[in-house]
Design an enzyme around this catalytic site. Structure first.
Site, PDB file in Angstrom:
ATOM      1  N   GLU A   1     -16.376 -20.823 -56.452  1.00  0.00           N
ATOM      2  CA  GLU A   1     -15.226 -21.488 -57.086  1.00  0.00           C
ATOM      3  C   GLU A   1     -15.160 -21.119 -58.553  1.00  0.00           C
ATOM      4  OE1 GLU A   1     -13.195 -24.816 -59.314  1.00  0.00           O
ATOM      5  OE2 GLU A   1     -15.235 -24.024 -59.498  1.00  0.00           O
ATOM      6  N   GLU A   2     -16.334 -21.045 -59.183  1.00  0.00           N
ATOM      7  CA  GLU A   2     -16.389 -20.772 -60.611  1.00  0.00           C
ATOM      8  C   GLU A   2     -16.002 -19.331 -60.948  1.00  0.00           C
ATOM      9  OE1 GLU A   2     -16.604 -23.163 -62.503  1.00  0.00           O
ATOM     10  OE2 GLU A   2     -18.023 -24.683 -61.826  1.00  0.00           O
TER      11      GLU A   2
ATOM     12  N   ASP B   1     -20.666 -30.763 -61.780  1.00  0.00           N
ATOM     13  CA  ASP B   1     -19.766 -29.677 -61.374  1.00  0.00           C
ATOM     14  C   ASP B   1     -20.537 -28.636 -60.573  1.00  0.00           C
ATOM     15  OD1 ASP B   1     -17.581 -28.030 -61.190  1.00  0.00           O
ATOM     16  OD2 ASP B   1     -17.601 -27.398 -63.281  1.00  0.00           O
TER      17      ASP B   1
END
Length: 370
Positions: free
Chosen positions: A225-226, A191
C-alpha cells in the site's frame, strides 16, 4: 522529516531507486514517469498517488459497475452482531501487535517485510485451526496472492452458503509499513498494524461463533500500500478480470489514535468512496460502536479502498478520527509504536473490530442452522 536514503546497497532489500515507474497523481488522466526514488520523495512530502506500472488499464470499465450498483438495507441482525462483538478481546489485539511490530520494517521490498507477512499468514492459519469448528474450516480458504516483489498479499475467504447469490463482501487492511526513509526502521503500529489487528480479531471472533455467511466474506491484507496501492490494485485487477461480483469493500487503515484533547470518534471518509455504502457504514457505527462517527476527507489514493473505487466497485474507508486529528506525528517513522504515547488506544482499535463484525454479518448474511 529526515532526508531520504539514496544508496541502493542495503542487505535484505530489493529496491532499485533508479527504476522507472508509472505514477498517476490526482487530476491526471495520463500517468507520468518517476524513478523509484522520486516516488519515495513525493510520498515523504505527502503527495498521494497510484503506482500504475503493472495496472495501467484499471478503471477503464468502472462505468459498467457503477451503473449496476447494489442497494444496502438498514442493519437488521442486531442480536447476532452484538453476540459476536461480546467475544472480542483487547488482549488478542495487544498480543498480535506486539509481534507484528517487532520486525524491523514491513517494507514490501524487504526481507523482514516478507518475514512479517509469512508470520501473519501462519497466525491466521493457527487461529483458524484453533477457533473455527471443523465443519466451518472446510469452507475457509487461506492463500497468498503473490506479486513481483518479495511480500505477498493475503486473502482469506469464508465461502457463502447461497447457491443464488454470487456476491462477495471484502474487509481490508494493509500489512506493509514504511519509513519516509525506506531503509530505516518502520514498526508501523498504527499504520497499519492497527487496521491489520482490527480485522484479524473480527475474523477470529466470527469463526469462533461458527460464522456461515450466505454471501462469501473475504478478509484481505494487502502488500505494498505504501508503494502506491500496488498490492490492492493487483488484487482488484485479478477480480475484475475474473468477473468477481464484489458488492462491498471496507478498508481499515490507522484505527488506534485518539489525539489528546479531542473526543473519541471514528472518521467516515466521504471522498473517493461510495456514497450509499458510506451511509450504510454510518448506520453500522451508530448501531454497534460505543463512539460516534464524524465525516472527514482523506484525498486521492489515500488507502486501498481507492483501488476498488477506481475500478467502480463500492468501497468505504473508516479511519481513526477526523483527518486533522490522525496520527501524523509518528507514522512513517521509527516511533510508530504502540507504547510511544497514551494517545495510542487498544480500546479504540477494538471499536473498529466491532465495525468489521457488523459489516461482515450485515452484508454477508448468516445462515443459521435450525
Amino acid at each position: 522529516m529526515g532526508d531520504v536514503v539514496t544508496t541502493e546497497s542495503h542487505p535484505g532489500f530489493d529496491l532499485d531507486l533508479s527504476a522507472p515507474r508509472l505514477v498517476q497523481l490526482e487530476g491526471q488522466e495520463e500517468p507520468m514517469i518517476m524513478t523509484e526514488l522520486e516516488k519515495i520523495q513525493a510520498k515523504a512530502r505527502g503527495i498521494r498517488f497510484f503506482d500504475v506500472t503493472d495496472t495501467p488499464e484499471l478503471g477503464t470499465r468502472a462505468h459498467l459497475r457503477v451503473a449496476n450498483k447494489p442497494s444496502y438495507p438498514a442493519p437488521n441482525n442486531t442480536q447476532t452482531v452484538k453476540s459476536v462483538i461480546e467475544s472480542l478481546k483487547i488482549q488478542n489485539l495487544q498480543d498480535i501487535l506486539a509481534k507484528f511490530t517487532s520486525f524491523r520494517t514491513r517494507h514490501y521490498r524487504s526481507q523482514t517485510g516478507k518475514e512479517s507477512q509469512r508470520w501473519l499468514l501462519r497466525k491466521i492459519t493457527e487461529l483458524t485451526e484453533e477457533y473455527a469448528p471443523e465443519a466451518l474450516q472446510e469452507s475457509i480458504s487461506i492463500r497468498e496472492f503473490d506479486h513481483s516483489w518479495q511480500q505477498s498479499s493475503i486473502i482469506v475467504g469464508i465461502n457463502g452458503t447461497s447457491a443464488d447469490d454470487d456476491g462477495v463482501v471484502i474487509l481490508g487492511a494493509h500489512l506493509d509499513s514504511t519509513n519516509d526513509s525506506p531503509f530505516l526502521p518502520a514498526p508501523g503500529a498504527d499504520d497499519d498494524g492497527s487496521g491489520t489487528t482490527s480485522i484479524l480479531e473480527a475474523y477470529r471472533a466470527l469463526i469462533e461463533a461458527g460464522f456461515r455467511p450466505e454471501r462469501t466474506v473475504e478478509f484481505h491484507w494487502y502488500s505494498a500500500e505504501e508503494g502506491g496501492l500496488l498490492g490492492s490494485q493487483a488484487v482488484v485487477k485479478s477480480y475484475e478480470s475474473r468477473g468477481v461480483n464484489v458488492i462491498a469493500m471496507s478498508q481499515y487503515d490507522m484505527t488506534a489514535w485518539v489525539k489528546r484533547g479531542t473526543k473519541e470518534e471514528v472518521g467516515i471518509v466521504t471522498d473517493y468512496t461510495d456514497p450509499d455504502l458510506t451511509e450504510f457504514n454510518k448506520k453500522l457505527v451508530e448501531q454497534y460502536l460505543s463512539v460516534p462517527w464524524v465525516e472527514t476527507k482523506c484525498g486521492h489514493a489515500c488507502s486501498d479502498h481507492a483501488s476498488w473505487n477506481k475500478a467502480g466497485y463500492p468501497s468505504v474507508f473508516t479511519i481513526e478520527s477526523a483527518y486533522e486529528n490522525v496520527n501524523v506525528q509518528y507514522v512513517h517513522t521509527q516511533n510508530d509504536t504502540y507504547d510511544i504515547s497514551d494517545e495510542f488506544s487498544f480500546e479504540h482499535i477494538l471499536e473498529f473490530s466491532k465495525l468489521a463484525v457488523g459489516f461482515a454479518i450485515e452484508l454477508g448474511g448468516w445462515k443459521k442452522s435450525s
